[in-house]
Design an enzyme around this catalytic site. Sequence first.
Site, PDB file in Angstrom:
ATOM      1  N   MET A  26       0.833  -1.192   0.000  1.00  0.00           N
ATOM      2  CA  MET A  26       0.000   0.000   0.000  1.00  0.00           C
ATOM      3  C   MET A  26       0.869   1.245   0.000  1.00  0.00           C
ATOM      4  O   MET A  26       1.745   1.392   0.855  1.00  0.00           O
ATOM      5  CB  MET A  26      -0.892   0.023   1.248  1.00  0.00           C
ATOM      6  CG  MET A  26      -1.952  -1.042   1.265  1.00  0.00           C
ATOM      7  SD  MET A  26      -2.741  -1.142   2.894  1.00  0.00           S
ATOM      8  CE  MET A  26      -1.508  -2.117   3.762  1.00  0.00           C
ATOM      9  N   GLY A  61       1.454   4.023   5.119  1.00  0.00           N
ATOM     10  CA  GLY A  61       2.315   3.211   4.260  1.00  0.00           C
ATOM     11  C   GLY A  61       2.640   1.845   4.845  1.00  0.00           C
ATOM     12  O   GLY A  61       3.133   1.761   5.955  1.00  0.00           O
ATOM     13  N   SER A  62       2.398   0.759   4.125  1.00  0.00           N
ATOM     14  CA  SER A  62       2.549  -0.546   4.736  1.00  0.00           C
ATOM     15  C   SER A  62       2.333  -1.664   3.730  1.00  0.00           C
ATOM     16  O   SER A  62       2.251  -1.443   2.530  1.00  0.00           O
ATOM     17  CB  SER A  62       1.556  -0.682   5.885  1.00  0.00           C
ATOM     18  OG  SER A  62       0.289  -0.212   5.484  1.00  0.00           O
ATOM     19  N   ARG A  63       2.191  -2.887   4.265  1.00  0.00           N
ATOM     20  CA  ARG A  63       2.046  -4.070   3.423  1.00  0.00           C
ATOM     21  C   ARG A  63       1.305  -5.151   4.194  1.00  0.00           C
ATOM     22  O   ARG A  63       1.375  -5.214   5.419  1.00  0.00           O
ATOM     23  CB  ARG A  63       3.450  -4.544   3.029  1.00  0.00           C
ATOM     24  CG  ARG A  63       3.544  -5.909   2.411  1.00  0.00           C
ATOM     25  CD  ARG A  63       5.000  -6.187   2.101  1.00  0.00           C
ATOM     26  NE  ARG A  63       5.339  -7.594   2.302  1.00  0.00           N
ATOM     27  CZ  ARG A  63       6.575  -8.060   2.259  1.00  0.00           C
ATOM     28  NH1 ARG A  63       7.594  -7.250   2.071  1.00  0.00           N
ATOM     29  NH2 ARG A  63       6.792  -9.350   2.433  1.00  0.00           N
TER      30      ARG A  63
END
Length: 216
Positions: A97, A185-187
């Site tokens: 993301m 912000g990440s995954r």
Amino acid sequence: MFHKEGFKIILIATFIVGIGIIAIENVVSINWLNKLLAATLLIFYILILQFFRNPKRTTNINDSTIVAPVDGKVVVIEEVFEKEYFKDQRIQISIFMSPLNVHVTRYPMSGKVKFSKYHPGKYLVAWHPKASEENERTTIVVENKKFGEVLYRQIAGALAKRIVNYAKPSMEVLQGSDAGFIKFGSRVDIFLPLNTKINVNLNDKVKGGEQIIATL
């Protein structure tokens, strides 16, 4: 519609921007600079609102499908050894993301939460190969009769400083419903049985809570 995890930040940002614009109007006499500073504050405010948006999604509940848990880009599809919970081979799908994506996490399938654990860690960029094991993260396992156990992992990125996870052991959860939030912000990684049919390809952009990414 905004996610509840953003209410406090949105309120603070509203106050700061409002005070900032009033201050600019009273202190900065140069017209072009006045407009530039005001526009900068408004852009900052719009980005905050954009980040915490929580669009309504319609999920077609099906125990034989896995829906994308988040919006973003598919960056990994591969067979891996999952060593935290399963300790065997699984198919991993990773969705990255950007700060502009919707950051609501949604349950990829319905079932009972079997495992939920928070891990403190580093803040490597979310696409780093070691992010799944070394970054701040939560690991959640949901079980249903069709898929058995499926693991998904929320992973912090270089900007993400707080992961919110609503899954608790023994909870009954509904596919596509709100499972948490990752700020800035990440995954998310998903670990599926080897007999799973994958319905996405690398670099596909997926929509959380609606798009089917895997089926039995």
